[in-house]
Design a protein around this motif. Structure first.
Motif, PDB file in Angstrom:
ATOM      1  N   SER A 327       2.668  40.207  28.142  1.00 25.07           N
ATOM      2  CA  SER A 327       3.027  41.616  27.924  1.00 25.07           C
ATOM      3  C   SER A 327       4.104  42.110  28.881  1.00 25.07           C
ATOM      4  N   VAL A 328       3.937  41.838  30.181  1.00 30.57           N
ATOM      5  CA  VAL A 328       4.853  42.405  31.173  1.00 30.57           C
ATOM      6  C   VAL A 328       6.279  41.872  31.035  1.00 30.57           C
ATOM      7  N   PRO A 329       6.502  40.543  30.915  1.00 25.41           N
ATOM      8  CA  PRO A 329       7.897  40.101  30.786  1.00 25.41           C
ATOM      9  C   PRO A 329       8.586  40.617  29.534  1.00 25.41           C
ATOM     10  N   ILE A 330       7.851  40.749  28.429  1.00 23.28           N
ATOM     11  CA  ILE A 330       8.476  41.298  27.222  1.00 23.28           C
ATOM     12  C   ILE A 330       8.815  42.770  27.437  1.00 23.28           C
ATOM     13  N   PHE A 331       7.928  43.512  28.073  1.00 21.99           N
ATOM     14  CA  PHE A 331       8.218  44.910  28.430  1.00 21.99           C
ATOM     15  C   PHE A 331       9.493  44.991  29.263  1.00 21.99           C
ATOM     16  N   LYS A 332       9.628  44.101  30.245  1.00 21.98           N
ATOM     17  CA  LYS A 332      10.811  44.108  31.106  1.00 21.98           C
ATOM     18  C   LYS A 332      12.083  43.786  30.301  1.00 21.98           C
ATOM     19  N   GLN A 333      11.968  42.908  29.323  1.00 18.79           N
ATOM     20  CA  GLN A 333      13.128  42.534  28.517  1.00 18.79           C
ATOM     21  C   GLN A 333      13.551  43.666  27.573  1.00 18.79           C
ATOM     22  N   LEU A 334      12.600  44.471  27.111  1.00 15.21           N
ATOM     23  CA  LEU A 334      12.907  45.542  26.170  1.00 15.21           C
ATOM     24  C   LEU A 334      13.416  46.807  26.854  1.00 15.21           C
ATOM     25  N   GLN A 335      12.922  47.092  28.056  1.00 13.72           N
ATOM     26  CA  GLN A 335      13.194  48.371  28.720  1.00 13.72           C
ATOM     27  C   GLN A 335      14.674  48.691  28.908  1.00 13.72           C
ATOM     28  N   ASP A 337      17.229  48.198  27.062  1.00 11.79           N
ATOM     29  CA  ASP A 337      17.791  48.700  25.813  1.00 11.79           C
ATOM     30  C   ASP A 337      16.990  49.860  25.235  1.00 11.79           C
ATOM     31  N   PHE A 338      15.703  49.909  25.576  1.00  5.76           N
ATOM     32  CA  PHE A 338      14.823  50.942  25.025  1.00  5.76           C
ATOM     33  C   PHE A 338      13.985  51.554  26.154  1.00  5.76           C
ATOM     34  N   PRO A 339      14.601  52.408  26.986  1.00  2.00           N
ATOM     35  CA  PRO A 339      13.837  53.024  28.075  1.00  2.00           C
ATOM     36  C   PRO A 339      12.738  53.958  27.573  1.00  2.00           C
ATOM     37  N   GLU A 340      12.755  54.260  26.281  1.00  2.00           N
ATOM     38  CA  GLU A 340      11.716  55.102  25.699  1.00  2.00           C
ATOM     39  C   GLU A 340      10.388  54.373  25.541  1.00  2.00           C
ATOM     40  N   ILE A 341      10.389  53.057  25.720  1.00  2.00           N
ATOM     41  CA  ILE A 341       9.152  52.289  25.598  1.00  2.00           C
ATOM     42  C   ILE A 341       8.285  52.531  26.829  1.00  2.00           C
ATOM     43  N   VAL A 342       7.016  52.861  26.590  1.00  2.00           N
ATOM     44  CA  VAL A 342       6.069  53.180  27.655  1.00  2.00           C
ATOM     45  C   VAL A 342       5.330  51.938  28.124  1.00  2.00           C
ATOM     46  N   ALA A 343       4.905  51.087  27.189  1.00  2.00           N
ATOM     47  CA  ALA A 343       4.156  49.873  27.527  1.00  2.00           C
ATOM     48  C   ALA A 343       4.173  48.945  26.320  1.00  2.00           C
ATOM     49  N   SER A 357       4.151  50.877  22.590  1.00  2.00           N
ATOM     50  CA  SER A 357       4.016  52.327  22.720  1.00  2.00           C
ATOM     51  C   SER A 357       5.381  52.893  23.095  1.00  2.00           C
ATOM     52  N   ILE A 358       5.898  53.831  22.288  1.00  2.00           N
ATOM     53  CA  ILE A 358       7.276  54.307  22.453  1.00  2.00           C
ATOM     54  C   ILE A 358       7.357  55.794  22.103  1.00  2.00           C
ATOM     55  N   LYS A 359       8.277  56.504  22.735  1.00  2.00           N
ATOM     56  CA  LYS A 359       8.583  57.889  22.381  1.00  2.00           C
ATOM     57  C   LYS A 359       9.984  57.899  21.776  1.00  2.00           C
ATOM     58  N   PRO A 360      10.098  57.725  20.456  1.00  2.11           N
ATOM     59  CA  PRO A 360      11.424  57.600  19.839  1.00  2.11           C
ATOM     60  C   PRO A 360      12.246  58.877  20.013  1.00  2.11           C
ATOM     61  N   ARG A 361      13.546  58.692  20.224  1.00  2.00           N
ATOM     62  CA  ARG A 361      14.457  59.831  20.341  1.00  2.00           C
ATOM     63  C   ARG A 361      15.069  60.208  19.001  1.00  2.00           C
ATOM     64  N   TYR A 362      15.098  59.285  18.046  1.00  2.00           N
ATOM     65  CA  TYR A 362      15.707  59.550  16.751  1.00  2.00           C
ATOM     66  C   TYR A 362      15.067  58.637  15.707  1.00  2.00           C
ATOM     67  N   GLY A 363      15.207  59.037  14.464  1.00  2.00           N
ATOM     68  CA  GLY A 363      14.598  58.289  13.371  1.00  2.00           C
ATOM     69  C   GLY A 363      15.082  56.850  13.310  1.00  2.00           C
ATOM     70  N   GLY A 364      14.174  55.938  13.146  1.00  2.00           N
ATOM     71  CA  GLY A 364      14.514  54.516  13.029  1.00  2.00           C
ATOM     72  C   GLY A 364      14.562  53.769  14.342  1.00  2.00           C
ATOM     73  N   ASP A 390       2.966  55.905  19.021  1.00  2.00           N
ATOM     74  CA  ASP A 390       3.574  56.946  19.849  1.00  2.00           C
ATOM     75  C   ASP A 390       3.232  56.745  21.324  1.00  2.00           C
ATOM     76  N   ASP A 391       3.977  57.428  22.184  1.00  2.00           N
ATOM     77  CA  ASP A 391       3.772  57.317  23.628  1.00  2.00           C
ATOM     78  C   ASP A 391       2.414  57.870  24.063  1.00  2.00           C
ATOM     79  N   VAL A 392       1.820  58.776  23.280  1.00  2.00           N
ATOM     80  CA  VAL A 392       0.511  59.325  23.638  1.00  2.00           C
ATOM     81  C   VAL A 392      -0.625  58.363  23.314  1.00  2.00           C
ATOM     82  N   VAL A 393      -0.313  57.262  22.646  1.00  2.00           N
ATOM     83  CA  VAL A 393      -1.318  56.272  22.270  1.00  2.00           C
ATOM     84  C   VAL A 393      -1.325  55.152  23.308  1.00  2.00           C
TER      85      VAL A 393
END
Length: 479
Positions: A327-335, A337-343, A357-364, A390-393
Motif C-alpha cells: 500500500s505505502v509504495p503505491i501511495f508514494k508513487q501516485l501522490q 501526480d495526484f496529491p488529492e489522494i488521501v490513502a 481514497s481521494i478528494k477529486p477536484r474535477y470530474g473524471g 471519497d476522502d471521507v471514507v
C-alpha cells in the motif's frame, strides 16, 4: 525513537513479553503440525507467533517459528508501535518513515556478525540443517516460503543500489539444490537474464530468519535502483540496518543477524520442474519450469531458528506481511501526480484489489488516478480491480467502503472494464496466465462537470466522538 530489531531473536523476545508468542513444547511432526499451526494462528484475532521447541527427527534446540508477522499486533510491534495501533495508524507511520529513505546500512565485520558463528563449506545438506516440511499437503515438495534472496546486477555488480533483496518461493530439490520462482516482473528475473546472456553462473545468497523489517522490505515493491537495506534503515526510524559481506561474493551483503545464510549460484540456462505450491491467492499454482541453484556454502547461528510462513486462503501470515508494504509504495508513487489522494489500501491478495481514497477536484480525475495506479510497476501486473472512494471514507474500513459502493455507484456509468492488460500468472482467474482485464469502480461523489442530479447532506460524527473514542480506548486498555 522506535524500538529497533537487528535480528529475529530480539523481536521474538518482544513478542513473548507482549503475549504475542506461544511455545509448543511437545514433540511434533513437521507435517502436518507446523502448517496447521500457521493456518490456525493467522485466523485468530491478533494471532501470535508460534514456536515449535521439539521437532521429531531433529536434535534439541532445532526450532521452527511461524506466523511471526501474522497479525496487526505483531505488525505494529515490528515497528516499535503499541500492539493496539490500528491498520490506518500503521499505514501513516510507515508513510512518515518512508520519507527518511535512504539510510545507509552499517557494515559490520565478520567477527561481529551473529550469522557467521558456524560454517559449513563441504558436504552441504539442507535436510540436516533445516526441519523442512510441506506447507500444504499437495505441495510438490518442501518449500522455504520466507527467505530473503540477495543478488546483484551482473552488468553493474559494484552498484550497491542495484543489489536486490527479494522474496521468492524456494523448493528444496536436493541436499544442496533449490528451485526458485523468478517471474518476469521480478527484479531478480532481470538480473538472471543478464547473467544468462553470457552463460554465467549467477551468484545468490539466501538468508533465513531475518530481522522483521528485512523480511518486510524483501517483499516490498520498490524501484530497481532503490536498495532495500536503505529502506530498512528508514523504517527503523533512521537506525541503519546491520549487514555483513558474503563469504563468497564481495559485491553481496547479507543481514548480519540472520539465522542461516545459504550461498551459491543459479545455474545458467537450467530449468527444472518446480511446484505445485499453495500460493498467496489461496490456490495451488501448478508446476512450471523454473531456475535451479546450487548451494555450496552455509553460515548459521548456534541452534538456528527456522522461520517459515503459512500461505493459504486469506488471511494468512503472508497477507499481513504484504499488506502495508504494498500500500505505502503505491501511495508514494501516485501522490506526486495526484496529491488529492488521501490513502491507498492495497492489502488484498498482494494488491489484486486496491482501494483509493481521494478528494477529486474535477470530474473524471478519480478514474485518472485508477489508470495511474494500473501503470505503476506493481499495479500493472498485480492489480485487477480498483475501487475509488471519497476522502471521507476510510479505505481500510470495509464497512465504509461497502457503504460507498452501495450509495455512490451507478453501474451504467461508474463501472469500467479494460480488456487485454498485463496480469499476474498466479492469479487463478486469468484464462491466459499473465493476461487479464482490469475493473475500475468509481464510488466517489460526482464533481463538476460530471452531472450530479441529486445532492445529499452527509451525516457527521457528534462533536465529542473523538474525545469519547480515547476515553473508551483507555478504559479497555486497563482491563
Amino acid at each position: 525513537m522506535a524500538k529497533v530489531y537487528q535480528d529475529l531473536r530480539t523481536f521474538l523476545d518482544t513478542l513473548e513479553k507482549e503475549g504475542q508468542l506461544v511455545h509448543i513444547t511437545d514433540e511434533v511432526m513437521p507435517e502436518p503440525d507446523i502448517g496447521s499451526a500457521g493456518r490456525a494462528a493467522s485466523r485468530m484475532p491478533n494471532g501470535p507467533a508460534v514456536m515449535f521447541d521439539h521437532i521429531h527427527g531433529y536434535p534439541a534446540g532445532r526450532r521452527v517459528v511461524t506466523n511471526v508477522h501474522g497479525s496487526w499486533a505483531n505488525h505494529a510491534l515490528m515497528m516499535g508501535m503499541p500492539k493496539t495501533a490500528s491498520t490506518k495508524e500503521q499505514f501513516f507511520e510507515l508513510n512518515r518513515r518512508w520519507d527518511l529513505f535512504p539510510v545507509k546500512p552499517n557494515v559490520v565485520s565478520r567477527d561481529e556478525a551473529p550469522c557467521k558463528e558456524h560454517v559449513i563449506d563441504h558436504d552441504v545438506n539442507l535436510f540436516d540443517l533445516l526441519p523442512l516440511y510441506r506447507i500444504n499437503d499437495q505441495d510438490g515438495g518442501m518449500f522455504i516460503s520466507k527467505a530473503s534472496i540477495i543478488t546483484g546486477d551482473p552488468s553493474d555488480p559494484d552498484n550497491f543500489d542495484k543489489m536486490n533483496v527479494g522474496t521468492y518461493r524456494i523448493q528444496v530439490k536436493g541436499k544442496d539444490r533449490i528451485g526458485m520462482q523468478c517471474l518476469a516482473m521480478h527484479d531478480i528475473a532481470k538480473q538472471l537474464a543478464e547473467a544468462e546472456k553470457h552463460n554465467e553462473p549467477f551468484p545468490i545468497c539466501v538468508t533465513l530468519g531475518n530481522a522483521p523489517l528485512v523480511t518486510f522490505m524483501a517483499s516490498t515493491p520498490v524501484g530497481y535502483a532503490q536498495n532495500e537495506y536503505e529502506f530498512v534503515g528508514a523504517l527503523n526510524d533512521g537506525v541503519p540496518a546491520d549487514v555483513v559481506k558474503s563469504d563468497l561474493y564481495d559485491h553481496l551483503y547479507v543481514p548480519a543477524g540472520s539465522e542461516v545464510v545459504l550461498e551459491g549460484y543459479i545455474m545458467p540456462r537450467v530449468r527444472t520442474c518446480e511446484g505445485p505450491f499453495g500460493e498467496f491467492p489461496g490456490s495451488y499454482s501448478g508446476a512450471r519450469a523454473q531456475c535451479e541453484a546450487k548451494i555450496t556454502h552455509i553460515t548459521h547461528r548456534t541452534d538456528p531458528i527456522f522461520e517459515n510462513l503459512y500461505l493459504g486462503m486469506p488471511w494468512s501470515e503472508i497477507d499481513y506481511l504484504m499488506a502495508l508494504n504494498t500500500s505505502v509504495p503505491i501511495f508514494k508513487q501516485l501522490q506526486p501526480d495526484f496529491p488529492e489522494i488521501v490513502a491507498v489500501n492495497a492489502m488484498y491478495t498482494h494488491g489484486f484489489t486496491e482501494i483509493i481514497s481521494i478528494k477529486p477536484r474535477y470530474g473524471g480525475q478519480a478514474t485518472g488516478a485508477a489508470f495511474r495506479l494500473l501503470s505503476t510497476p506493481h499495479g500493472m501486473p498485480y492489480c485487477h480491480n480498483v475501487i475509488l472512494v471519497d476522502d471521507v471514507v476510510d479505505p481500510f474500513d470495509l464497512n465504509q467502503v461497502m457503504w460507498a459502493l452501495s450509495t455512490r455507484v451507478r453501474p451504467d456509468k461508474d463501472v469500467k472494464v479494460i480488456p487485454n492488460c498485463a496480469g499476474m500468472p498466479l492469479n487463478p482467474s486469468e484464462e491466459v496466465p499473465g493476461m487479464t482485464a482490469k475493473l475500475i469502480i468509481d464510488a466517489t461523489t460526482p464533481v463538476d462537470p460530471e452531472p450530479n442530479k441529486r445532492s445529499v447532506e452527509l451525516l457527521r460524527d457528534p462533536v465529542k466522538t473523538a474525545e469519547y473514542t480515547k476515553i473508551i480506548s483507555d478504559l479497555m486498555s486497563q482491563k
